[in-house]
Scaffold this active site. Structure first.
Site, PDB file in Angstrom:
ATOM      1  N   LYS A 140      -6.865   2.631  -2.610  1.00  0.00           N
ATOM      2  CA  LYS A 140      -7.513   3.510  -1.631  1.00  0.00           C
ATOM      3  C   LYS A 140      -8.215   4.636  -2.374  1.00  0.00           C
ATOM      4  O   LYS A 140      -7.767   5.055  -3.445  1.00  0.00           O
ATOM      5  CB  LYS A 140      -6.450   4.063  -0.683  1.00  0.00           C
ATOM      6  CG  LYS A 140      -7.024   4.782   0.516  1.00  0.00           C
ATOM      7  CD  LYS A 140      -5.965   4.968   1.588  1.00  0.00           C
ATOM      8  CE  LYS A 140      -6.559   5.691   2.782  1.00  0.00           C
ATOM      9  NZ  LYS A 140      -5.642   5.736   3.919  1.00  0.00           N
ATOM     10  N   ASP A 199      -7.209  -4.438   9.925  1.00  0.00           N
ATOM     11  CA  ASP A 199      -6.477  -3.181   9.730  1.00  0.00           C
ATOM     12  C   ASP A 199      -7.261  -2.042  10.376  1.00  0.00           C
ATOM     13  O   ASP A 199      -8.177  -1.497   9.765  1.00  0.00           O
ATOM     14  CB  ASP A 199      -6.262  -2.916   8.233  1.00  0.00           C
ATOM     15  CG  ASP A 199      -5.344  -1.719   8.005  1.00  0.00           C
ATOM     16  OD1 ASP A 199      -4.774  -1.214   8.993  1.00  0.00           O
ATOM     17  OD2 ASP A 199      -5.208  -1.288   6.846  1.00  0.00           O
ATOM     18  N   HIS A 217     -11.591   1.695   2.448  1.00  0.00           N
ATOM     19  CA  HIS A 217     -10.939   2.402   1.346  1.00  0.00           C
ATOM     20  C   HIS A 217     -11.829   2.753   0.167  1.00  0.00           C
ATOM     21  O   HIS A 217     -11.339   2.970  -0.942  1.00  0.00           O
ATOM     22  CB  HIS A 217      -9.740   1.597   0.845  1.00  0.00           C
ATOM     23  CG  HIS A 217      -8.557   1.684   1.758  1.00  0.00           C
ATOM     24  ND1 HIS A 217      -7.304   1.289   1.407  1.00  0.00           N
ATOM     25  CD2 HIS A 217      -8.450   2.152   3.026  1.00  0.00           C
ATOM     26  CE1 HIS A 217      -6.461   1.477   2.417  1.00  0.00           C
ATOM     27  NE2 HIS A 217      -7.150   1.997   3.412  1.00  0.00           N
ATOM     28  N   ASP A 246     -10.516   3.880  10.338  1.00  0.00           N
ATOM     29  CA  ASP A 246      -9.897   2.696  10.932  1.00  0.00           C
ATOM     30  C   ASP A 246     -10.371   2.429  12.347  1.00  0.00           C
ATOM     31  O   ASP A 246      -9.571   2.234  13.265  1.00  0.00           O
ATOM     32  CB  ASP A 246      -8.363   2.829  10.878  1.00  0.00           C
ATOM     33  CG  ASP A 246      -7.857   2.920   9.448  1.00  0.00           C
ATOM     34  OD1 ASP A 246      -7.872   1.894   8.771  1.00  0.00           O
ATOM     35  OD2 ASP A 246      -7.477   4.017   9.012  1.00  0.00           O
ATOM     36  N   ASP A 255     -12.128   6.783   6.127  1.00  0.00           N
ATOM     37  CA  ASP A 255     -11.295   5.632   6.482  1.00  0.00           C
ATOM     38  C   ASP A 255     -10.671   5.864   7.851  1.00  0.00           C
ATOM     39  O   ASP A 255      -9.475   6.048   7.987  1.00  0.00           O
ATOM     40  CB  ASP A 255     -10.204   5.459   5.422  1.00  0.00           C
ATOM     41  CG  ASP A 255      -9.206   4.369   5.796  1.00  0.00           C
ATOM     42  OD1 ASP A 255      -9.632   3.392   6.416  1.00  0.00           O
ATOM     43  OD2 ASP A 255      -8.022   4.506   5.466  1.00  0.00           O
ATOM     44  N   HIS A 283      -8.568  -6.493   4.116  1.00  0.00           N
ATOM     45  CA  HIS A 283      -8.207  -5.744   5.306  1.00  0.00           C
ATOM     46  C   HIS A 283      -9.528  -5.386   5.966  1.00  0.00           C
ATOM     47  O   HIS A 283     -10.236  -4.486   5.522  1.00  0.00           O
ATOM     48  CB  HIS A 283      -7.436  -4.472   4.950  1.00  0.00           C
ATOM     49  CG  HIS A 283      -5.962  -4.696   4.866  1.00  0.00           C
ATOM     50  ND1 HIS A 283      -5.059  -3.684   4.690  1.00  0.00           N
ATOM     51  CD2 HIS A 283      -5.237  -5.844   4.982  1.00  0.00           C
ATOM     52  CE1 HIS A 283      -3.829  -4.198   4.675  1.00  0.00           C
ATOM     53  NE2 HIS A 283      -3.919  -5.506   4.834  1.00  0.00           N
ATOM     54  N   GLU A 320      -2.895  -2.945  -2.724  1.00  0.00           N
ATOM     55  CA  GLU A 320      -4.059  -2.369  -2.023  1.00  0.00           C
ATOM     56  C   GLU A 320      -4.390  -0.963  -2.521  1.00  0.00           C
ATOM     57  O   GLU A 320      -3.559  -0.061  -2.477  1.00  0.00           O
ATOM     58  CB  GLU A 320      -3.741  -2.325  -0.522  1.00  0.00           C
ATOM     59  CG  GLU A 320      -4.858  -1.750   0.333  1.00  0.00           C
ATOM     60  CD  GLU A 320      -4.487  -1.727   1.825  1.00  0.00           C
ATOM     61  OE1 GLU A 320      -3.332  -2.048   2.185  1.00  0.00           O
ATOM     62  OE2 GLU A 320      -5.380  -1.384   2.625  1.00  0.00           O
ATOM     63  N   TRP A 331       0.868  -1.172   0.000  1.00  0.00           N
ATOM     64  CA  TRP A 331       0.000   0.000   0.000  1.00  0.00           C
ATOM     65  C   TRP A 331       0.908   1.227   0.000  1.00  0.00           C
ATOM     66  O   TRP A 331       1.859   1.285   0.778  1.00  0.00           O
ATOM     67  CB  TRP A 331      -0.930   0.050   1.224  1.00  0.00           C
ATOM     68  CG  TRP A 331      -1.615   1.393   1.262  1.00  0.00           C
ATOM     69  CD1 TRP A 331      -2.644   1.796   0.462  1.00  0.00           C
ATOM     70  CD2 TRP A 331      -1.265   2.521   2.070  1.00  0.00           C
ATOM     71  NE1 TRP A 331      -2.949   3.116   0.722  1.00  0.00           N
ATOM     72  CE2 TRP A 331      -2.127   3.583   1.699  1.00  0.00           C
ATOM     73  CE3 TRP A 331      -0.307   2.744   3.051  1.00  0.00           C
ATOM     74  CZ2 TRP A 331      -2.053   4.840   2.293  1.00  0.00           C
ATOM     75  CZ3 TRP A 331      -0.228   3.996   3.648  1.00  0.00           C
ATOM     76  CH2 TRP A 331      -1.108   5.028   3.267  1.00  0.00           C
ATOM     77  N   ASP A 375      -9.637  -3.244   1.295  1.00  0.00           N
ATOM     78  CA  ASP A 375      -9.720  -2.709   2.656  1.00  0.00           C
ATOM     79  C   ASP A 375     -11.112  -2.100   2.819  1.00  0.00           C
ATOM     80  O   ASP A 375     -11.519  -1.243   2.021  1.00  0.00           O
ATOM     81  CB  ASP A 375      -8.620  -1.645   2.852  1.00  0.00           C
ATOM     82  CG  ASP A 375      -8.559  -1.108   4.270  1.00  0.00           C
ATOM     83  OD1 ASP A 375      -9.617  -0.754   4.819  1.00  0.00           O
ATOM     84  OD2 ASP A 375      -7.451  -1.020   4.836  1.00  0.00           O
TER      85      ASP A 375
HETATM   86  C1  LIG Z   1      -0.568   0.752   8.020  1.00  0.00           C
HETATM   87  C2  LIG Z   1      -1.072   0.035   6.777  1.00  0.00           C
HETATM   88  O1  LIG Z   1      -0.168  -0.076   5.781  1.00  0.00           O
HETATM   89  C3  LIG Z   1      -2.258   0.670   6.261  1.00  0.00           C
HETATM   90  O2  LIG Z   1      -3.282   0.526   7.197  1.00  0.00           O
HETATM   91  C4  LIG Z   1      -2.777   0.252   4.887  1.00  0.00           C
HETATM   92  O3  LIG Z   1      -3.066  -1.107   4.771  1.00  0.00           O
HETATM   93  C5  LIG Z   1      -3.958   1.090   4.748  1.00  0.00           C
HETATM   94  O4  LIG Z   1      -5.041   0.586   4.805  1.00  0.00           O
HETATM   95  C6  LIG Z   1      -3.762   2.540   4.577  1.00  0.00           C
HETATM   96  O5  LIG Z   1      -4.933   3.232   4.627  1.00  0.00           O
HETATM   97 MN   LIG Z   2      -5.391  -1.513   4.720  1.00  0.00          MN
END
Ligand SMILES: C[C@H](O)[C@H](O)[C@@H](O)C(=O)CO
Ligand SMILES: [Mn+2]
Length: 420
Positions: free
Chosen positions: A230, A328, A264, A298, A296, A288, A228, A187, A261
């Site tokens: 985004k 993630d 994303h 998280d 996003d 993810h 990955e 990523w 993810d």
């Molecule tokens: C820290 C990771 O590389 C990160 O979460 C990645 O996977 C991601 O989702 C970035 O938005």
């Molecule tokens: Mn991710």
């Protein structure tokens, strides 16, 4: 929760599910095979262990200042061990390159080697974990202007190409030493806050860099590559080079795994609906599992509709062996070890529910066009006694069942993390 209570509830659940022709023991055995990759970066807010590097950049952000974050490799490993002790089954740990064991020395990203990760491999071997790996293309001076593999400057692109190739070799060696394919995920943060005129140039640069990276042919038995996408990041709101279309195209054309993810995509766009499409064109995918809230952000994964839909899609497609599941999220506002346990348990519960779905009956309703009946049973299935099956699974594995794990986390906080 008393064992007697758990067993009684399980017996009832078994009978209830048997009414639909569902073998509960088989569902448990299938779920037990699901190895979830626990991201190391929840325990320390994506800080890592590089000498003199603790600024998180790349458009990702950890909010909160809950006390007790892991400050050393030993603390981080202890926290992961604690989380694992409260999760049934055998799981993986997902490392980022900035978590190397550098012994306080400054080792730049284009210089990392397997020796910097040997102590992680030894620890994983001792604990019975498998490892996954990620190149770290953020939190670095050469990513400060928002671009890495797609940079206009060929020297900067080359720096990151070298980093990622080294990471892929490290992943390969991890896979060899631990006897389990190590997934290496790429990523990158590349993107721009404001409008970009020549989008093609950056995407062409990224494509060329990936081509250079994959010129190193790794052993498929030891590691798997994944890429990955985004939608946007903080500071890359107007343009992200590695969009979904970019990586889907690249992955399918070059036989690379695609990482989906959950945080994303557009806020109302879900990854659950992408699984049955992608699996027609790629042999395997990496998830993810995250929880975007408005963006996003998280957040810690919980048993919400989307997580249930993700698990259902995988089980209904009979694709459990083609989908790799990693977590993630990074939440620094609550107990970080608790965050892991909530996230993994929620994911397991979603898969267990999906494995216990009365699929024969549902499919028969669908084939016969009995749409009311299908909807009614989908609703009823939500409250079938799957939680009793999960508690039983925990108890047979010697893992604290149900909410009882809260006091385990509180005790660890009292004795360990609060003293940091
Ligand atoms: C820290 C990771 O590389 C990160 O979460 C990645 O996977 C991601 O989702 C970035 O938005
Ligand atoms: Mn991710």
């Amino acid at each position: 929760m008393k064992t007697e209570q758990i067993n009684q509830a399980f017996e009832y659940a078994k009978t209830r599910y048997a009414g639909f022709g569902i073998d509960v023991e088989k569902a448990i055995a299938d779920m037990d095979k699901l190895s979830i990759s626990l991201h190391c970066w929840q325990a320390d807010d994506v800080t890592g262990f590089e000498a003199g590097n603790d600024e998180l950049t790349g458009g990702i952000q950890v909010t909160g200042n809950y006390p007790g974050k892991a400050r050393t490799i030993a603390e981080l490993r202890a926290d992961i061990d604690k989380a694992m002790s409260l999760i049934p089954g055998e799981h993986r740990v997902n490392l980022h390159a900035l978590y190397g064991d550098f012994g306080g020395e400054k080792v730049d990203r284009d210089q990392i080697e397997i020796k910097h990760f040997q102590s992680w491999i030894d620890w994983a071997k001792e604990k019975g974990y498998k490892l996954d790996f990620n190149a770290t293309c953020f939190s670095h001076e050469k990513s400060a202007d928002g671009f890495t593999l797609s940079h206009r400057d060929p020297a900067i692109r080359q720096f990151w190409v070298e980093h990622v190739i080294r990471c892929r070799k490290i992943a390969e060696e991890i896979g060899r030493q631990l006897g389990s394919k190590c997934i290496h995920n790429i990523w990158i943060p590349d993107g721009s806050k404001d409008l970009i005129v020549d989008r093609s140039l950056y995407r062409q640069n990224l494509k060329n860099s990936l081509d250079n990276i994959f010129e190193y042919k790794s052993n498929d038995e030891l590691m798997l590559d994944s890429i990955e996408c985004k939608l946007f990041g903080i500071g890359s709101e107007s343009f992200v080079v590695g969009s979904h279309e970019f990586y889907m195209g690249y992955g399918i054309a070059n036989n690379k795994m695609i990482t989906l993810d959950a945080g994303h995509f557009h806020p109302t766009e879900v990854i659950s609906d992408k699984i049955s499409s992608l699996l027609l064109f790629t042999p395997e995918i990496l998830l993810h599992v995250s929880r975007g809230v408005r963006w996003d952000s998280d957040h810690v994964v919980i048993l919400n509709d989307e997580l249930q839909a993700i698990a259902q899609e995988i089980i209904r497609a009979k694709a459990l062996d083609r989908v790799h599941v990693g977590l993630d999220f990074f939440d620094a506002s609550i107990n970080r070890i608790g965050a892991y346990v909530i996230g993994v348990r929620a994911t397991q519960k979603a898969f267990l529910q999906a494995l216990l779905e009365p699929s024969a009956q549902l499919n028969s309703y669908e084939v016969n066009g009995q749409n009311f009946e299908r909807l009614a049973l989908l609703e009823e299935a939500k409250s079938l006694p799957w939680a009793a099956v999960y508690d039983y699974y925990c108890s047979t594995k010697g893992i604290t069942p149900a909410e009882d794990y809260i006091s385990d986390i509180q005790e660890y906080e009292r004795n360990v993390t609060s003293k940091r």
